[in-house]
Design a protein around this motif. Structure first.
Motif: not given
Length: 171
Positions: A40-50, A92-98
């Motif tokens: 899931r995208l939330q697992q990598c949120a801290h590593d990404l520069d949007a 911004r790069l790791c949203p849930d579909p909701s």
């Protein structure tokens, strides 16, 4: 003839034509519940520069865009998405579909039509997440924008506009 390997219980052909088309685009994971927790995208949120990802997307994907498209269609969509994410605590790069659906519901009130919603809000985000999904530089393995279509709300309406030229007139 039906493929002998087709899983009748897969649910692939459940729902209306819009949902079926979205499922075809999604691949293996049709909802966030299908995605293994570690993917899931939330697992990598801290590593990404949007901002960097957005710039790379615009540079690679948008080389043929007019200045108007870059500024008023894609740029405005990114600014509106950024504002929504800041107000709701979403990466911004790791949203849930909701999160995508909720954002589009807010944006739908400002759009003149579902076509406008599709072209100016849905399409830019969908293409960004498709770009990220196929880029080896990012961990994205699914598109939350297309998953949001299956909720049946604003994203569904935008996707319906996208495929409207392929739908039967009676639909």
């Amino acid at each position: 003839m039906i493929n002998p390997h087709y899983d009748i219980d897969s649910g692939y052909h459940d729902g209306d034509l819009v949902e079926q088309d979205a499922r075809a685009w999604l691949g293996v994971w049709k909802s966030i519940d299908d995605v293994p927790h570690r993917r899931r995208l939330q697992q990598c949120a801290h590593d990404l520069d949007a901002d960097k990802a957005w710039s790379e997307f615009c540079e690679e994907y948008g080389e043929d865009w007019t200045e108007s498209t870059r500024k008023y269609q894609y740029g405005k969509a990114w600014r509106e998405w950024t504002t929504y994410c800041e107000q709701h605590g979403v990466q911004r790069l790791c949203p849930d579909p909701s999160d995508i659906e909720d954002h589009l519901v807010e944006q739908r009130s400002e759009a003149a039509s579902d076509s406008t919603l599709h072209q100016t809000r849905f399409r830019p985000l969908c293409r960004l997440f498709e770009y990220l999904r196929y880029s080896t530089a990012y961990p994205h393995q699914y598109n939350p924008t297309i998953m949001a279509v299956l909720f049946g709300g604003a994203a569904h309406a935008a996707w319906r506009d996208r495929i409207s030229t392929r739908l039967p007139e009676s639909y």
